[in-house]
Design an enzyme around this catalytic site. Sequence first.
Site, PDB file in Angstrom:
ATOM      1  N   HIS A 185       0.816  -1.216   0.000  1.00 56.62           N
ATOM      2  CA  HIS A 185       0.000   0.000   0.000  1.00 56.62           C
ATOM      3  C   HIS A 185       0.850   1.267   0.000  1.00 56.62           C
ATOM      4  CE1 HIS A 185      -4.153  -1.815   0.843  1.00 56.62           C
ATOM      5  NE2 HIS A 185      -3.339  -2.791   0.511  1.00 56.62           N
ATOM      6  N   ASP A 186       2.079   1.190   0.493  1.00 57.20           N
ATOM      7  CA  ASP A 186       2.988   2.324   0.352  1.00 57.20           C
ATOM      8  C   ASP A 186       3.502   2.402  -1.092  1.00 57.20           C
ATOM      9  OD1 ASP A 186       4.407   4.580   1.265  1.00 57.20           O
ATOM     10  OD2 ASP A 186       6.220   3.394   1.582  1.00 57.20           O
ATOM     11  N   ASP A 211       7.951   5.158  -0.580  1.00 50.20           N
ATOM     12  CA  ASP A 211       8.597   6.346  -0.025  1.00 50.20           C
ATOM     13  C   ASP A 211       8.195   6.637   1.420  1.00 50.20           C
ATOM     14  OD1 ASP A 211       5.973   7.059  -0.377  1.00 50.20           O
ATOM     15  OD2 ASP A 211       6.379   8.863  -1.566  1.00 50.20           O
ATOM     16  N   ASP A 231      -6.364 -18.571   3.088  1.00 48.09           N
ATOM     17  CA  ASP A 231      -6.141 -20.009   2.878  1.00 48.09           C
ATOM     18  C   ASP A 231      -6.093 -20.699   4.227  1.00 48.09           C
ATOM     19  OD1 ASP A 231      -3.555 -19.793   3.913  1.00 48.09           O
ATOM     20  OD2 ASP A 231      -2.535 -20.470   2.106  1.00 48.09           O
ATOM     21  N   SER A 244       5.257   7.404   2.449  1.00 46.13           N
ATOM     22  CA  SER A 244       4.209   8.434   2.544  1.00 46.13           C
ATOM     23  C   SER A 244       2.988   7.943   3.309  1.00 46.13           C
ATOM     24  CB  SER A 244       3.794   8.913   1.145  1.00 46.13           C
ATOM     25  OG  SER A 244       3.218   7.844   0.408  1.00 46.13           O
ATOM     26  N   ASP A 250      -9.774  -8.331   7.645  1.00 48.34           N
ATOM     27  CA  ASP A 250     -10.387  -7.771   8.853  1.00 48.34           C
ATOM     28  C   ASP A 250     -11.567  -6.872   8.526  1.00 48.34           C
ATOM     29  OD1 ASP A 250      -8.515  -8.861  10.643  1.00 48.34           O
ATOM     30  OD2 ASP A 250      -7.132  -7.197  10.319  1.00 48.34           O
TER      31      ASP A 250
HETATM   32  C1  HEM Z   1      -4.881  -7.204  -6.878  1.00 50.25           C
HETATM   33  C2  HEM Z   1      -4.319  -6.598  -5.891  1.00 50.25           C
HETATM   34  C3  HEM Z   1      -4.750  -6.751  -4.461  1.00 50.25           C
HETATM   35  C4  HEM Z   1      -5.985  -6.621  -3.899  1.00 50.25           C
HETATM   36  C5  HEM Z   1      -7.294  -6.268  -4.594  1.00 50.25           C
HETATM   37  C6  HEM Z   1      -5.841  -6.899  -2.496  1.00 50.25           C
HETATM   38  C7  HEM Z   1      -6.868  -6.838  -1.576  1.00 50.25           C
HETATM   39  C8  HEM Z   1      -6.747  -7.167  -0.237  1.00 50.25           C
HETATM   40  C9  HEM Z   1      -7.808  -7.084   0.732  1.00 50.25           C
HETATM   41  C10 HEM Z   1      -9.199  -6.567   0.465  1.00 50.25           C
HETATM   42  C11 HEM Z   1      -7.319  -7.522   1.911  1.00 50.25           C
HETATM   43  C12 HEM Z   1      -8.066  -7.610   3.243  1.00 50.25           C
HETATM   44  C13 HEM Z   1      -7.776  -6.387   4.052  1.00 50.25           C
HETATM   45  C14 HEM Z   1      -8.590  -6.367   5.318  1.00 50.25           C
HETATM   46  O1  HEM Z   1      -9.798  -6.547   5.252  1.00 50.25           O
HETATM   47  O2  HEM Z   1      -8.013  -6.172   6.393  1.00 50.25           O
HETATM   48  C15 HEM Z   1      -5.957  -7.879   1.705  1.00 50.25           C
HETATM   49  C16 HEM Z   1      -5.127  -8.385   2.672  1.00 50.25           C
HETATM   50  C17 HEM Z   1      -3.787  -8.582   2.493  1.00 50.25           C
HETATM   51  N1  HEM Z   1      -3.061  -8.273   1.366  1.00 50.25           N
HETATM   52 FE1  HEM Z   1      -3.790  -7.828  -0.438  1.00 50.25          FE
HETATM   53  N2  HEM Z   1      -4.537  -7.203  -2.232  1.00 50.25           N
HETATM   54  C18 HEM Z   1      -3.839  -7.111  -3.390  1.00 50.25           C
HETATM   55  C19 HEM Z   1      -2.473  -7.282  -3.533  1.00 50.25           C
HETATM   56  C20 HEM Z   1      -1.603  -7.476  -2.498  1.00 50.25           C
HETATM   57  C21 HEM Z   1      -0.171  -7.406  -2.601  1.00 50.25           C
HETATM   58  C22 HEM Z   1       0.580  -7.064  -3.874  1.00 50.25           C
HETATM   59  C23 HEM Z   1       0.326  -7.669  -1.366  1.00 50.25           C
HETATM   60  C24 HEM Z   1       1.756  -7.722  -0.907  1.00 50.25           C
HETATM   61  C25 HEM Z   1       2.768  -7.957  -1.687  1.00 50.25           C
HETATM   62  C26 HEM Z   1      -0.793  -7.941  -0.505  1.00 50.25           C
HETATM   63  C27 HEM Z   1      -0.684  -8.353   0.796  1.00 50.25           C
HETATM   64  C28 HEM Z   1      -1.755  -8.572   1.629  1.00 50.25           C
HETATM   65  C29 HEM Z   1      -1.634  -9.149   2.945  1.00 50.25           C
HETATM   66  C30 HEM Z   1      -0.366  -9.703   3.579  1.00 50.25           C
HETATM   67  C31 HEM Z   1      -2.913  -9.127   3.506  1.00 50.25           C
HETATM   68  C32 HEM Z   1      -3.322  -9.633   4.887  1.00 50.25           C
HETATM   69  C33 HEM Z   1      -3.356  -8.531   5.897  1.00 50.25           C
HETATM   70  C34 HEM Z   1      -3.721  -9.085   7.274  1.00 50.25           C
HETATM   71  O3  HEM Z   1      -3.812 -10.303   7.452  1.00 50.25           O
HETATM   72  O4  HEM Z   1      -3.932  -8.251   8.167  1.00 50.25           O
HETATM   73  N3  HEM Z   1      -1.943  -7.795  -1.221  1.00 50.25           N
HETATM   74  N4  HEM Z   1      -5.622  -7.656   0.391  1.00 50.25           N
END
Ligand code: HEM
Length: 360
Positions: A69-70, A90, A215, A92, A203
């Site tokens: 997100h950064d 960066d 998963d 931000s 969350d």
């Molecule tokens: C197509 C792009 C992506 C979408 C639409 C997406 C969307 C999301 C959403 C909606 C969540 C749940 C957030 C929450 O409800 O707390 C999430 C969690 C997460 N995302 Fe993604 N994500 C994307 C790409 C990525 C990328 C590129 C990374 C890191 C390299 C990433 C790492 C994570 C991780 C580690 C979580 C878990 C956070 C937690 O367990 O608190 N995501 N993502």
Amino acid sequence: MFKLSVTLLSLALFAAAAPSPRAACGQGRVTAHAACCIWFDVLDDIQENLFDGAECGEEVHESLRLTFHDAIGFSPKLTRQGKFGGGGADGSVIAHSEIETAFHANNGIDEIVDAQRPFAIKHGVSFGDFIQFAGAVGVSNCAGAPRLEFLAGRSNISRPSPDLLVPEPFDSVDKIIARMGDAGFSPNEIVDLLASHSIAAQDNVDPTIPGTPFDSTPSSFDSNFFVETLLVGNLVPGNGINEGEVQSPIAGEFRLQSDALLARDGRTACEWQSFITDHARMQSKFRAVMAKMAVLGQVRSRLTDCSDIIPVPMNPLAKSASLPAGKTMQDIQAACKATPFPTLTADPGPATTIPAVPAS
Ligand code: HEM
Ligand SMILES: *[C@@H]1O[C@H](CO)[C@@H](O)[C@H](O)[C@H]1NC(C)=O
């Protein structure tokens, strides 16, 4: 000419024979560059006090999400339109958190932003460096993870990212490919990045069931995520289907619409499937794409390689790819036309369910 080649040859020999530069940092610890020593202190501190003793838990997952997100606040397209396109990786999102945490796609990111900020300030390191460091260290705590690269030296000065650059789980595949393409990632690299969702939970998409993982093994960097996202979905965890959510295949598991669509789209399905039986490939592709993401908006050659501070992930995976207990190959919605789906056997025992995590 001959003389020149001899000089070049002896230079090459010298370079090969010379010991790589080492800097002693105290406590018997060494690193390639003296400038990296500070990161040993940060490492000790965050392993103990941010990651609860080197766990692969919630703070690690959130820290990994924050690296994205950064960094993804980076748009050459906006720059071409004469607007500020964001500074990429960066810092931000921490420096201007009052602006960036209010973006819809950053819902929930405020928690880890607030948790990380004091560590960066205490150790006098830039927010941009700290975010990528915490992500790399955090990943090293997860079984089966690759050792990520870490480069230090990002400026602490940033401007707030423009809104709408972080993909949403309810975005179409076209929209996700376009946005990620703008930031420099191919469709395959989107899949490589999504190996992160192997160690992840939601969350906020459904706030009634925080900590619901993507998963069955959210503490392991394994291929279960790539298998389970291809199973037929027929369950609704939590309070119903929310925006960006689709039905999941396992009780206690959450499926993002974006993951479900990318798993089944012709542009991304083969890369997705390729990781199921090739864990080494999943590791190396994730390492490479994370290295690329971590320097968005930065000049790579101006940064110092402090990768040797990142712990070598110790825990091997317990087992190779399989189907969750209770599933059969009939439940798999294979989508890669070029390669047959690998034959997997199901884990023994009653149908896999994921216990709810107690609220923290
Ligand atoms: C197509 C792009 C992506 C979408 C639409 C997406 C969307 C999301 C959403 C909606 C969540 C749940 C957030 C929450 O409800 O707390 C999430 C969690 C997460 N995302 Fe993604 N994500 C994307 C790409 C990525 C990328 C590129 C990374 C890191 C390299 C990433 C790492 C994570 C991780 C580690 C979580 C878990 C956070 C937690 O367990 O608190 N995501 N993502
Ligand atoms: C980075 O900037 C913040 C203000 O946004 C400041 O509190 C912090 O001390 C700065 N860190 C460094 C290393 O300059």
